[in-house]
Design an enzyme around this catalytic site. Structure first.
Site, short mmCIF file in Angstrom:
data_model
loop_
_atom_site.label_atom_id
_atom_site.label_comp_id
_atom_site.label_asym_id
_atom_site.label_seq_id
_atom_site.Cartn_x
_atom_site.Cartn_y
_atom_site.Cartn_z
N GLU A 14 0.13 -1.12 -10.18
CA GLU A 14 -0.95 -0.77 -10.87
C GLU A 14 -1.19 -1.86 -12.01
OE1 GLU A 14 -3.12 2.69 -11.50
OE2 GLU A 14 -1.94 3.51 -9.84
N ILE A 67 0.87 -1.11 -0.05
CA ILE A 67 -0.01 0.03 0.09
C ILE A 67 0.74 1.29 0.01
CG2 ILE A 67 -1.93 1.06 1.18
CD1 ILE A 67 -2.47 -1.67 -0.06
N GLN A 98 24.60 3.87 -18.75
CA GLN A 98 25.54 3.32 -19.76
C GLN A 98 26.31 4.52 -20.32
OE1 GLN A 98 26.16 0.18 -20.27
NE2 GLN A 98 27.62 0.45 -21.55
#
Length: 382
Positions: A366, A159, A339
């Site tokens: 989600e 949560i 990189q």
């Protein structure tokens, strides 16, 4: 430099400029410290609150600024460009209250939304459980009717902003025989007897936004705190995600843009073989690919935001696609940014390693990107 987003109205461009100025001034200088301390940034919350950017989605009728879905996306995008943890303040306030806006009674909206609009309270969203993540309909948290109340028992996991939010939209099973149609949604208060918050998870990224389990031990909730009718909670949860997944896409776009901006600035300064490494074609091609990917994701998010505002029938498809494309983009662009920084990119002296760590969660929360691809395919095939 960024691509011009020509279809964005002037008022949205002005909003972007104001949010970016605040983020550059108040949030970006704190981002590394927020990550390192893993503490919720109350100073950032107050800065967003003072600028009325902490919950721009709340309608004007309830004391909010009534921003549309595109404006809300731009706010989250620009805050995430500076600090992912901080962007979860407006994003999670929207996630926690969208179900109420979509399905709640007028009395509920009048009771809670002004508190969010004023910044007096934050709202979190509680759907997932340890054994019910992607398969959220298999949740075990129960709400049993008892007179004019319901009594909740169970737990919710992962949560966001748990412990700092005052209110929680919680899904619980009210009719075990009805499957997903036996799930209802409730508003739970942090001070409800029997409600408690577990210890903070130790995470890879978004460390300034607490993530915890929450527990319900005979939590008694008045029936008038149910959002919508009994048994409609899971449908409300899915409708909520249609509107908020694109917000995760916006968050991912902002993060990727921040990494691209950092990389462009670095390669202009870093010298090798007597020249800035920006002069080398291999570096230029990486930057070009990063920029095209970020702008493609941005356009997808903005299209989805328009569909959310119009309540288009294909919102589910576009919201899932926006979230999936943008989060995959964020992961790739932030990795490429590390990189381009070379050995320095692997150190905490520069922001791109934090951005790479933060990017990973956008592919997971989600709805994982594997779930998003299932949603997209089902929408295409139905």
């Amino acid at each position: 430099m960024e691509f011009a987003t020509y279809q964005v109205p002037e008022e949205h461009q002005l909003l972007r400029e104001s949010v970016r100025a605040l983020a550059d001034d108040k949030i970006a200088p704190r981002a590394a410290e927020i990550d390192e301390s893993a503490e919720f940034p109350w100073d950032v919350y107050e800065a967003l609150r003072a600028a009325e950017l902490h919950a721009v989605h709340v309608p004007e009728a309830y004391g909010g600024v009534g921003a549309d879905a595109l404006a809300g996306s731009i706010v989250v995008e620009e805050v995430a460009r500076a600090c992912m943890s901080s962007s979860l303040i407006p994003a999670v306030n929207k996630l926690g209250t969208t179900g109420m806006i979509l399905a709640g009674s007028e009395e509920l909206k009048q009771r809670y939304l002004p508190l969010v609009a004023s910044g007096e309270a934050m709202f979190s969203y509680a759907l997932s459980e340890r054994e019910a993540g992607s398969d959220a309909a298999s949740m075990r948290t129960r709400a049993i009717a008892d007179g004019d109340d319901y009594v909740l028992n169970g737990a919710k996991s992962w949560i966001t902003n748990a412990g700092v939010s005052r209110y929680y939209t919680v899904m619980a099973v009210t009719d075990p025989s009805a499957g997903s149609r036996g799930i209802s949604a409730f508003v739970i208060h942090a001070d409800d007897p029997g409600f408690s918050v577990g210890k903070k998870e130790r995470k890879l990224g978004i460390k300034g936004s607490p993530t915890c389990e929450i527990y319900f031990d005979n939590v008694r909730v008045p029936a008038d705190r149910m959002i919508g009718a009994p048994g409609t909670g899971f449908g409300t949860a899915l409708r909520t995600l249609d509107h908020t997944r694109l917000t995760i896409g916006a968050q991912a776009v902002g993060l990727a843009q921040g990494a691209l901006d950092a990389a462009v600035g670095y390669v202009k300064e870093r010298q090798q073989f007597g020249r800035p490494i920006a002069d080398f074609q291999g570096v230029q091609f990486m930057l070009a690919d990063m920029a095209m990917a970020v702008e493609s994701a941005r356009q997808m998010v903005y299209v989805a935001a328009g569909k959310a505002e119009r309540a288009d029938r294909d919102l589910t498809l576009f919201s899932s696609a926006a979230k999936c494309l943008a989060s995959d983009t964020a992961m790739k662009v932030t990795t490429d940014a590390v990189q381009l920084f070379g050995g320095y990119g692997f150190t905490m002296d520069f922001p791109v390693e934090r951005m790479m760590r933060d990017a990973k969660i956008t592919q997971i929360y989600e709805g994982t990107n594997q779930i998003q691809r299932m949603v997209i395919a089902r929408q295409l095939l139905k």
